[in-house]
Design a protein around this motif. Structure first.
Motif, mmCIF file in Angstrom:
data_model
loop_
_atom_site.group_PDB
_atom_site.id
_atom_site.type_symbol
_atom_site.label_atom_id
_atom_site.label_comp_id
_atom_site.label_asym_id
_atom_site.label_seq_id
_atom_site.Cartn_x
_atom_site.Cartn_y
_atom_site.Cartn_z
ATOM 1 N N GLY A 228 -6.924 -20.932 7.553
ATOM 2 C CA GLY A 228 -6.077 -21.035 6.484
ATOM 3 C C GLY A 228 -5.968 -19.776 5.672
ATOM 4 N N PHE A 229 -6.550 -18.447 6.178
ATOM 5 C CA PHE A 229 -6.318 -17.360 5.538
ATOM 6 C C PHE A 229 -4.964 -16.750 5.675
ATOM 7 N N GLN A 230 -4.375 -15.955 4.820
ATOM 8 C CA GLN A 230 -3.333 -15.026 5.191
ATOM 9 C C GLN A 230 -3.840 -13.612 5.231
ATOM 10 N N VAL A 231 -3.530 -13.088 6.606
ATOM 11 C CA VAL A 231 -4.147 -11.777 7.116
ATOM 12 C C VAL A 231 -3.294 -10.755 7.049
ATOM 13 N N TYR A 232 -3.738 -9.517 6.199
ATOM 14 C CA TYR A 232 -3.195 -8.373 6.339
ATOM 15 C C TYR A 232 -4.001 -7.299 7.168
ATOM 16 N N ILE A 233 -3.024 -6.638 8.069
ATOM 17 C CA ILE A 233 -3.548 -5.595 8.884
ATOM 18 C C ILE A 233 -2.621 -4.502 8.690
ATOM 19 N N HIS A 234 -3.324 -3.228 9.261
ATOM 20 C CA HIS A 234 -1.950 -2.146 9.009
ATOM 21 C C HIS A 234 -1.135 -1.991 10.366
ATOM 22 N N HIS A 235 0.014 -1.553 10.259
ATOM 23 C CA HIS A 235 1.143 -1.218 10.860
ATOM 24 C C HIS A 235 1.655 0.015 10.826
ATOM 25 N N LYS A 236 1.435 0.808 9.855
ATOM 26 C CA LYS A 236 2.103 2.008 9.739
ATOM 27 C C LYS A 236 1.237 2.967 9.210
ATOM 28 N N ILE A 237 0.208 2.712 8.157
ATOM 29 C CA ILE A 237 -0.716 3.522 7.640
ATOM 30 C C ILE A 237 -1.983 3.363 8.582
ATOM 31 N N PRO A 238 -2.537 4.351 8.729
ATOM 32 C CA PRO A 238 -3.874 4.356 9.840
ATOM 33 C C PRO A 238 -4.812 3.317 9.216
ATOM 34 N N ALA A 239 -5.474 2.602 9.951
ATOM 35 C CA ALA A 239 -6.523 1.908 9.429
ATOM 36 C C ALA A 239 -8.065 2.779 9.155
ATOM 37 N N ASN A 240 -8.030 3.740 9.877
ATOM 38 C CA ASN A 240 -9.234 4.764 9.835
ATOM 39 C C ASN A 240 -9.078 5.695 8.524
ATOM 40 N N ASP A 241 -9.839 6.878 8.383
ATOM 41 C CA ASP A 241 -9.743 7.638 7.338
ATOM 42 C C ASP A 241 -8.615 8.414 7.073
ATOM 43 N N GLY A 242 -7.445 8.215 8.221
ATOM 44 C CA GLY A 242 -6.294 9.029 7.768
ATOM 45 C C GLY A 242 -5.372 8.271 6.759
ATOM 46 N N GLY A 243 -5.795 7.171 6.559
ATOM 47 C CA GLY A 243 -5.175 6.381 5.425
ATOM 48 C C GLY A 243 -5.742 6.568 4.034
ATOM 49 N N LEU A 244 -6.754 7.058 4.032
ATOM 50 C CA LEU A 244 -7.405 7.210 2.725
ATOM 51 C C LEU A 244 -6.621 7.824 1.483
ATOM 52 N N ALA A 245 -6.106 8.905 1.587
ATOM 53 C CA ALA A 245 -5.376 9.672 0.811
ATOM 54 C C ALA A 245 -4.309 8.679 0.188
ATOM 55 N N PHE A 246 -3.763 8.033 1.089
ATOM 56 C CA PHE A 246 -2.578 6.966 0.739
ATOM 57 C C PHE A 246 -3.017 6.071 -0.135
ATOM 58 N N GLY A 247 -4.341 5.483 0.149
ATOM 59 C CA GLY A 247 -5.002 4.729 -0.897
ATOM 60 C C GLY A 247 -5.461 5.155 -2.058
ATOM 61 N N GLN A 248 -5.908 6.340 -2.121
ATOM 62 C CA GLN A 248 -6.244 6.978 -3.399
ATOM 63 C C GLN A 248 -5.213 7.203 -4.260
ATOM 64 N N ALA A 249 -3.778 7.579 -3.573
ATOM 65 C CA ALA A 249 -2.671 7.712 -4.335
ATOM 66 C C ALA A 249 -2.046 6.412 -4.939
ATOM 67 N N ALA A 250 -2.364 5.478 -4.218
ATOM 68 C CA ALA A 250 -2.112 4.098 -4.569
ATOM 69 C C ALA A 250 -2.621 3.507 -6.049
ATOM 70 N N VAL A 251 -3.972 3.954 -5.858
ATOM 71 C CA VAL A 251 -4.851 3.503 -6.864
ATOM 72 C C VAL A 251 -4.592 4.386 -8.306
ATOM 73 N N ALA A 252 -4.155 5.723 -8.041
ATOM 74 C CA ALA A 252 -3.895 6.673 -9.160
ATOM 75 C C ALA A 252 -2.696 6.054 -9.672
ATOM 76 N N ALA A 253 -1.555 5.676 -8.871
ATOM 77 C CA ALA A 253 -0.230 5.423 -9.384
ATOM 78 C C ALA A 253 -0.333 4.116 -10.111
ATOM 79 N N TRP A 254 -1.266 3.023 -9.537
ATOM 80 C CA TRP A 254 -1.291 1.805 -10.417
ATOM 81 C C TRP A 254 -1.899 2.124 -12.016
ATOM 82 N N LYS A 255 -3.043 3.005 -11.627
ATOM 83 C CA LYS A 255 -3.791 3.392 -13.034
ATOM 84 C C LYS A 255 -2.835 4.095 -14.250
ATOM 85 N N PHE A 256 -1.767 4.969 -13.630
ATOM 86 C CA PHE A 256 -0.943 5.514 -14.559
ATOM 87 C C PHE A 256 0.474 4.742 -14.866
ATOM 88 N N LYS A 257 0.591 3.707 -14.038
ATOM 89 C CA LYS A 257 1.449 2.683 -14.194
ATOM 90 C C LYS A 257 3.000 3.477 -13.726
#
Length: 257
Positions: A228-257
């Motif tokens: 019964g879970f809704q599952v999210y997986i990667h399709h475009k952004i790498p699952a490994n450390d190649g996707g970290l910078a995108f995630g860091q930017a997403a957190v920063a963007a959220w904090k700056f709204k």
């Protein structure tokens, strides 16, 4: 803006799917080596996360990495030794392991299990042992090994003991590999189900380098969906450390709204 490694993995996946962060999800962040908030080497975490924060709800039991993460990544036998020592399964006490860094990494667990299964003791590149171990998995094998989960900690001791019994009995490596993958997939489902009772969250995000393991991914997704879970997986952004910078930017963007 500091963003913890595992949090960045999950934020990258959330942003890839266009989630606005208005509700948290359960993140299964499995990878190799990341700096944890307690100073240990993380890589086997179950997190409750949105863009603002991530809270560790459960993790793989710590075991020492002799020589540190970099040395262990090229020497799976080091991870195997540390794992056996932590679980009380080593033939004799090994001096110096008390001062080795601790890890909860599923990536290093994979390397240790591959070494114990006889696949590879030394590697030419990071994750080589895990990649070769995955390639050997028998797609028709349905057996699995037991894990224990209590008080937010996943204990692999029963799994390792059962796996070693198979190795000593000369069971084919393809069977051992498949059973390990089956076990880990069921573990993810069971821990997420337990955390859903605690949090009420039914969305699960799978991120981190271990989820490049297609065998594990394709075993885990249907188990979660059937539960019964809704599952999210990667399709475009790498699952490994190649996707970290995108995630860091997403957190920063959220904090700056």
């Amino acid at each position: 803006i500091p963003v913890q490694h595992q949090h960045a993995h999950l934020a990258a996946l959330m942003a890839e799917h266009g989630l606005d962060g208005s509700e948290p999800l359960l993140g299964v962040a499995f990878g190799g080596s990341s700096y944890g908030q307690d100073g240990a080497i993380w890589g086997g975490e179950f997190l409750l996360a949105d863009y603002a924060v991530s809270r560790r709800m459960a993790h793989l039991r710590y075991f020492p990495l002799p020589g540190g993460a970099d040395a262990a990544s090229l020497s799976p036998s080091r991870a195997a030794l540390g794992l056996l020592h932590a679980l009380g399964l080593a033939a004799e006490n090994q001096p110096g392991l008390e001062s080795a860094p601790l890890t909860s990494s599923v990536g290093h667990l994979f390397a240790a299990i591959a070494a114990l299964s006889g696949v590879r003791q030394q590697a030419n590149y990071a994750a080589q042992a895990a990649v070769e171990f995955e390639a050997l998995a028998d797609p028709d094998e349905t057996g699995l090994y037991p894990f224990e989960f209590a008080a937010g900690q996943v204990d692999p001791a029963p799994l390792v003991a059962a796996l070693l019994a198979d190795v000593r009995a000369s069971k084919p490596v393809r069977q051992v590999s498949a059973r390990f993958h089956n076990s880990l997939a069921h573990l993810v489902r069971d821990v997420c189900a337990s955390l859903r009772v605690e949090t009420g969250v039914s969305k699960v995000a799978l991120s981190g380098g271990v989820w490049q393991n297609v065998t594990l991914l394709l075993k885990t997704i249907p188990l979660l969906q059937k539960a019964g879970f809704q599952v999210y997986i990667h399709h475009k952004i790498p699952a490994n450390d190649g996707g970290l910078a995108f995630g860091q930017a997403a957190v920063a963007a959220w904090k700056f709204k």
